[in-house]
Scaffold this motif. Structure first.
Motif, PDB file in Angstrom:
ATOM      1  N   LEU A 295       0.813  -1.206   0.000  1.00  0.00           N
ATOM      2  CA  LEU A 295       0.000   0.000   0.000  1.00  0.00           C
ATOM      3  C   LEU A 295       0.855   1.267   0.000  1.00  0.00           C
ATOM      4  O   LEU A 295       1.837   1.380   0.746  1.00  0.00           O
ATOM      5  N   SER A 296       0.450   2.212  -0.857  1.00  0.00           N
ATOM      6  CA  SER A 296       1.007   3.562  -0.848  1.00  0.00           C
ATOM      7  C   SER A 296      -0.080   4.493  -0.345  1.00  0.00           C
ATOM      8  O   SER A 296      -1.171   4.553  -0.916  1.00  0.00           O
ATOM      9  N   VAL A 297       0.213   5.230   0.733  1.00  0.00           N
ATOM     10  CA  VAL A 297      -0.786   6.060   1.396  1.00  0.00           C
ATOM     11  C   VAL A 297      -0.411   7.533   1.269  1.00  0.00           C
ATOM     12  O   VAL A 297       0.740   7.905   1.509  1.00  0.00           O
ATOM     13  N   THR A 298      -1.390   8.335   0.896  1.00  0.00           N
ATOM     14  CA  THR A 298      -1.229   9.787   0.910  1.00  0.00           C
ATOM     15  C   THR A 298      -2.182  10.357   1.950  1.00  0.00           C
ATOM     16  O   THR A 298      -3.409  10.226   1.819  1.00  0.00           O
ATOM     17  N   LEU A 299      -1.630  10.951   3.003  1.00  0.00           N
ATOM     18  CA  LEU A 299      -2.438  11.534   4.069  1.00  0.00           C
ATOM     19  C   LEU A 299      -2.823  12.959   3.695  1.00  0.00           C
ATOM     20  O   LEU A 299      -2.006  13.723   3.175  1.00  0.00           O
ATOM     21  N   THR A 300      -4.079  13.312   3.965  1.00  0.00           N
ATOM     22  CA  THR A 300      -4.579  14.636   3.608  1.00  0.00           C
ATOM     23  C   THR A 300      -4.882  15.499   4.829  1.00  0.00           C
ATOM     24  O   THR A 300      -5.456  16.583   4.696  1.00  0.00           O
ATOM     25  N   ASP A 301      -4.511  15.040   6.031  1.00  0.00           N
ATOM     26  CA  ASP A 301      -4.749  15.812   7.251  1.00  0.00           C
ATOM     27  C   ASP A 301      -4.112  17.195   7.139  1.00  0.00           C
ATOM     28  O   ASP A 301      -2.996  17.345   6.609  1.00  0.00           O
ATOM     29  N   ARG A 302      -4.792  18.211   7.693  1.00  0.00           N
ATOM     30  CA  ARG A 302      -4.238  19.560   7.641  1.00  0.00           C
ATOM     31  C   ARG A 302      -2.948  19.658   8.453  1.00  0.00           C
ATOM     32  O   ARG A 302      -2.046  20.426   8.121  1.00  0.00           O
ATOM     33  N   VAL A 303      -2.870  18.878   9.536  1.00  0.00           N
ATOM     34  CA  VAL A 303      -1.658  18.815  10.359  1.00  0.00           C
ATOM     35  C   VAL A 303      -1.072  17.417  10.220  1.00  0.00           C
ATOM     36  O   VAL A 303      -1.788  16.425  10.324  1.00  0.00           O
ATOM     37  N   ARG A 304       0.239  17.321   9.970  1.00  0.00           N
ATOM     38  CA  ARG A 304       0.866  16.012   9.778  1.00  0.00           C
ATOM     39  C   ARG A 304       0.691  15.150  11.022  1.00  0.00           C
ATOM     40  O   ARG A 304       1.126  15.541  12.118  1.00  0.00           O
ATOM     41  N   PRO A 305       0.071  13.972  10.895  1.00  0.00           N
ATOM     42  CA  PRO A 305      -0.133  13.109  12.061  1.00  0.00           C
ATOM     43  C   PRO A 305       1.191  12.564  12.594  1.00  0.00           C
ATOM     44  O   PRO A 305       2.136  12.308  11.836  1.00  0.00           O
ATOM     45  N   VAL A 306       1.232  12.394  13.895  1.00  0.00           N
ATOM     46  CA  VAL A 306       2.409  11.836  14.548  1.00  0.00           C
ATOM     47  C   VAL A 306       2.382  10.312  14.463  1.00  0.00           C
ATOM     48  O   VAL A 306       1.333   9.688  14.641  1.00  0.00           O
ATOM     49  N   ASP A 307       3.540   9.705  14.150  1.00  0.00           N
ATOM     50  CA  ASP A 307       3.682   8.248  14.160  1.00  0.00           C
ATOM     51  C   ASP A 307       2.706   7.570  13.191  1.00  0.00           C
ATOM     52  O   ASP A 307       2.151   6.505  13.480  1.00  0.00           O
ATOM     53  N   ALA A 308       2.509   8.200  12.029  1.00  0.00           N
ATOM     54  CA  ALA A 308       1.471   7.726  11.113  1.00  0.00           C
ATOM     55  C   ALA A 308       1.783   6.344  10.537  1.00  0.00           C
ATOM     56  O   ALA A 308       0.875   5.506  10.415  1.00  0.00           O
ATOM     57  N   MET A 309       3.025   6.081  10.155  1.00  0.00           N
ATOM     58  CA  MET A 309       3.348   4.802   9.540  1.00  0.00           C
ATOM     59  C   MET A 309       3.081   3.644  10.483  1.00  0.00           C
ATOM     60  O   MET A 309       2.491   2.629  10.083  1.00  0.00           O
ATOM     61  N   ARG A 310       3.478   3.779  11.747  1.00  0.00           N
ATOM     62  CA  ARG A 310       3.232   2.692  12.702  1.00  0.00           C
ATOM     63  C   ARG A 310       1.743   2.458  12.867  1.00  0.00           C
ATOM     64  O   ARG A 310       1.269   1.304  12.880  1.00  0.00           O
ATOM     65  N   ARG A 311       0.970   3.502  12.958  1.00  0.00           N
ATOM     66  CA  ARG A 311      -0.469   3.384  13.156  1.00  0.00           C
ATOM     67  C   ARG A 311      -1.132   2.769  11.917  1.00  0.00           C
ATOM     68  O   ARG A 311      -2.037   1.928  12.038  1.00  0.00           O
ATOM     69  N   LEU A 312      -0.689   3.151  10.736  1.00  0.00           N
ATOM     70  CA  LEU A 312      -1.244   2.572   9.518  1.00  0.00           C
ATOM     71  C   LEU A 312      -0.947   1.079   9.423  1.00  0.00           C
ATOM     72  O   LEU A 312      -1.800   0.283   9.024  1.00  0.00           O
ATOM     73  N   ARG A 313       0.265   0.701   9.795  1.00  0.00           N
ATOM     74  CA  ARG A 313       0.648  -0.710   9.685  1.00  0.00           C
ATOM     75  C   ARG A 313      -0.092  -1.600  10.664  1.00  0.00           C
ATOM     76  O   ARG A 313      -0.117  -2.819  10.495  1.00  0.00           O
ATOM     77  N   GLU A 314      -0.689  -1.013  11.713  1.00  0.00           N
ATOM     78  CA  GLU A 314      -1.503  -1.823  12.611  1.00  0.00           C
ATOM     79  C   GLU A 314      -2.740  -2.344  11.877  1.00  0.00           C
ATOM     80  O   GLU A 314      -3.219  -3.443  12.155  1.00  0.00           O
ATOM     81  N   ARG A 315      -3.253  -1.557  10.930  1.00  0.00           N
ATOM     82  CA  ARG A 315      -4.412  -2.007  10.143  1.00  0.00           C
ATOM     83  C   ARG A 315      -3.984  -2.560   8.786  1.00  0.00           C
ATOM     84  O   ARG A 315      -4.568  -3.527   8.295  1.00  0.00           O
ATOM     85  N   PHE A 316      -2.987  -1.923   8.170  1.00  0.00           N
ATOM     86  CA  PHE A 316      -2.514  -2.320   6.848  1.00  0.00           C
ATOM     87  C   PHE A 316      -1.036  -2.713   6.977  1.00  0.00           C
ATOM     88  O   PHE A 316      -0.145  -1.875   6.781  1.00  0.00           O
ATOM     89  N   PRO A 317      -0.755  -3.958   7.340  1.00  0.00           N
ATOM     90  CA  PRO A 317       0.623  -4.351   7.675  1.00  0.00           C
ATOM     91  C   PRO A 317       1.608  -4.229   6.518  1.00  0.00           C
ATOM     92  O   PRO A 317       2.827  -4.225   6.752  1.00  0.00           O
ATOM     93  N   HIS A 318       1.114  -4.123   5.281  1.00  0.00           N
ATOM     94  CA  HIS A 318       2.012  -4.064   4.136  1.00  0.00           C
ATOM     95  C   HIS A 318       2.092  -2.655   3.545  1.00  0.00           C
ATOM     96  O   HIS A 318       2.389  -2.486   2.367  1.00  0.00           O
ATOM     97  N   THR A 319       1.854  -1.648   4.371  1.00  0.00           N
ATOM     98  CA  THR A 319       2.067  -0.267   3.942  1.00  0.00           C
ATOM     99  C   THR A 319       3.569  -0.048   3.761  1.00  0.00           C
ATOM    100  O   THR A 319       4.363  -0.293   4.671  1.00  0.00           O
ATOM    101  N   VAL A 320       3.965   0.393   2.560  1.00  0.00           N
ATOM    102  CA  VAL A 320       5.400   0.539   2.270  1.00  0.00           C
ATOM    103  C   VAL A 320       5.782   1.953   1.883  1.00  0.00           C
ATOM    104  O   VAL A 320       6.963   2.278   1.815  1.00  0.00           O
TER     105      VAL A 320
END
Length: 388
Positions: A295-320
């Motif tokens: 998975l390739s993820v583009t975040l659109t939050d107005r403020v950059r989320p903290v620790d986003a990759m770790r949090r994404l991989r909890e649901r999508f383990p193959h986020t690269v």
């Protein structure tokens, strides 16, 4: 005679830092099954067996196992070297390998030396042109006036046609080549082979043979009935997510090329892209089908989320891959001199944090920045007192 045209295995390649050896082994094992199911006589691999000149021991094992399975399935193998391979390493012990049905064509000196095969219609001459780096190749070919890829491939094909003319009448011909032929569509994952800005060669260079098995471009494509790219067996960039990875099954009859059929390959793990706010991506059920994708993820939050990759991989383990493009954002590009003019070190540090994250530092963060600048001997004393 039935041939299986494949290329650009790139064994040992990683995908955004993720090991692909298991996926590569799975797809290559499917080729051996295909050889049995389709009664394939000859497997052609048009360059880039490996992804690097000195492959890892694990990559060599995967490639060796795949070649052994193809041979055990009953196929003769003809392989050329690509621009990612070390021709010398890949071609080591070529004469001994030929005795076991593995024919390696990695030397400029042997490009007009065909692998001679036969079926009930008579002989078939299979020529392998290794990747030709223009400057060293023109010297090796004794053709100092040959310029660029077109020049050296033109000389290579002149030699092949001359040899073919000496073969028995009715001999059918196949050529393997690793090049960027005009009309082909590149993707994001090929390494450029341009020299002086010119890397493409016209398809007419290969006129006069029954089938040309091309390698280098990673998307399967037909330039002419007899002139095709098999493409890579796996997607090696997110731009290739739309590719239908495949190989060509090529039939020769008594007159030459009789038929070419496309066989789609299995996809061990799909590629996907998604964009949105982090909270939505982590909770919305509409994204459930992405859990097993690279998975390739583009975040659109107005403020950059903290620790986003770790949090994404909890649901999508193959986020690269992770990018941040704030919704409605209008990034301003400033030269360094403009960005720092008239600002204190504390203001520059706060501005840097705001640019990276999309939000200004809060009071606690301002205090931490001031303390760090004090420790570095860079603080603005008046501002430091105010922040404290």
């Amino acid at each position: 005679m039935r041939l299986l045209h494949t290329s650009d295995w790139h064994v040992g390649r990683t995908f955004h830092g993720t090991d692909l050896l298991a996926e590569q082994a799975s797809v290559l094992a499917h080729l051996a099954d295909l050889v049995v199911d389709e009664a394939v006589d000859v497997v052609l691999v048009s360059g880039d067996i490996y992804d690097r000149a000195v492959p890892s021991a694990e990559a060599v094992r995967v490639a060796t196992d795949a070649l052994a399975a193809l041979r055990a399935a009953g196929a003769t193998l003809v392989i050329t070297s690509g621009n990612h391979d070390s021709a010398a390493r890949l071609g080591a012990f070529a004469d001994f390998a030929a005795a076991g049905g593995l024919h390696l064509r990695t030397s400029v000196a042997r490009l007009a030396d065909p692998v001679l095969l036969a079926d009930r219609h008579g002989p078939v001459a299979v020529y392998g042109i290794p990747y030709l780096e223009p400057d060293p190749a023109r010297h090796a070919l004794g053709a100092p006036d040959a310029r660029g890829h077109t020049g050296v491939l033109t000389e290579a094909m002149r030699r092949i046609r001359a040899d073919l003319a000496d073969q028995p009448r009715g001999t059918r011909s196949v050529v393997l080549a690793h090049a960027f032929v005009t009309g082909g569509t590149p993707s994001d994952s090929e390494r450029t082979i341009s020299v002086g800005g010119v890397e493409q060669v016209p398809g007419s260079v290969f006129d006069g043979v029954d089938y040309v098995a091309l390698g280098h471009l990673h998307g399967p494509q037909r330039l002419a009935d007899h002139l095709r790219y098999a493409g890579s067996p796996l997607a090696y960039s997110f731009a290739e997510a739309v590719h239908r990875k495949s190989v060509w099954l090529v039939d020769l009859d008594d007159t030459g090329l009789a038929d070419v059929r496309r066989h789609e390959l299995p996809v061990p793990r799909r590629l996907a892209t998604v964009s949105g706010a982090l909270a939505n991506l982590l909770t919305s059920p509409e994204h459930d089908d992405l859990a097993d994708c690279y998975l390739s993820v583009t975040l659109t939050d107005r403020v950059r989320p903290v620790d986003a990759m770790r949090r994404l991989r909890e649901r999508f383990p193959h986020t690269v891959h992770l990018d941040w493009q704030p919704e409605g954002g209008t990034p301003t590009v400033l030269r360094y001199a403009e960005a720092v003019r008239g600002r204190s070190d504390a203001e520059i540090a706060a501005s840097f944090l705001a640019d990276c994250r999309g939000a200004a530092p809060n009071r606690r963060e301002e205090a931490l920045l001031a303390a760090a600048l004090t420790a570095a001997g860079k603080a603005d004393p008046e501002q430091d007192r105010e922040l404290r």
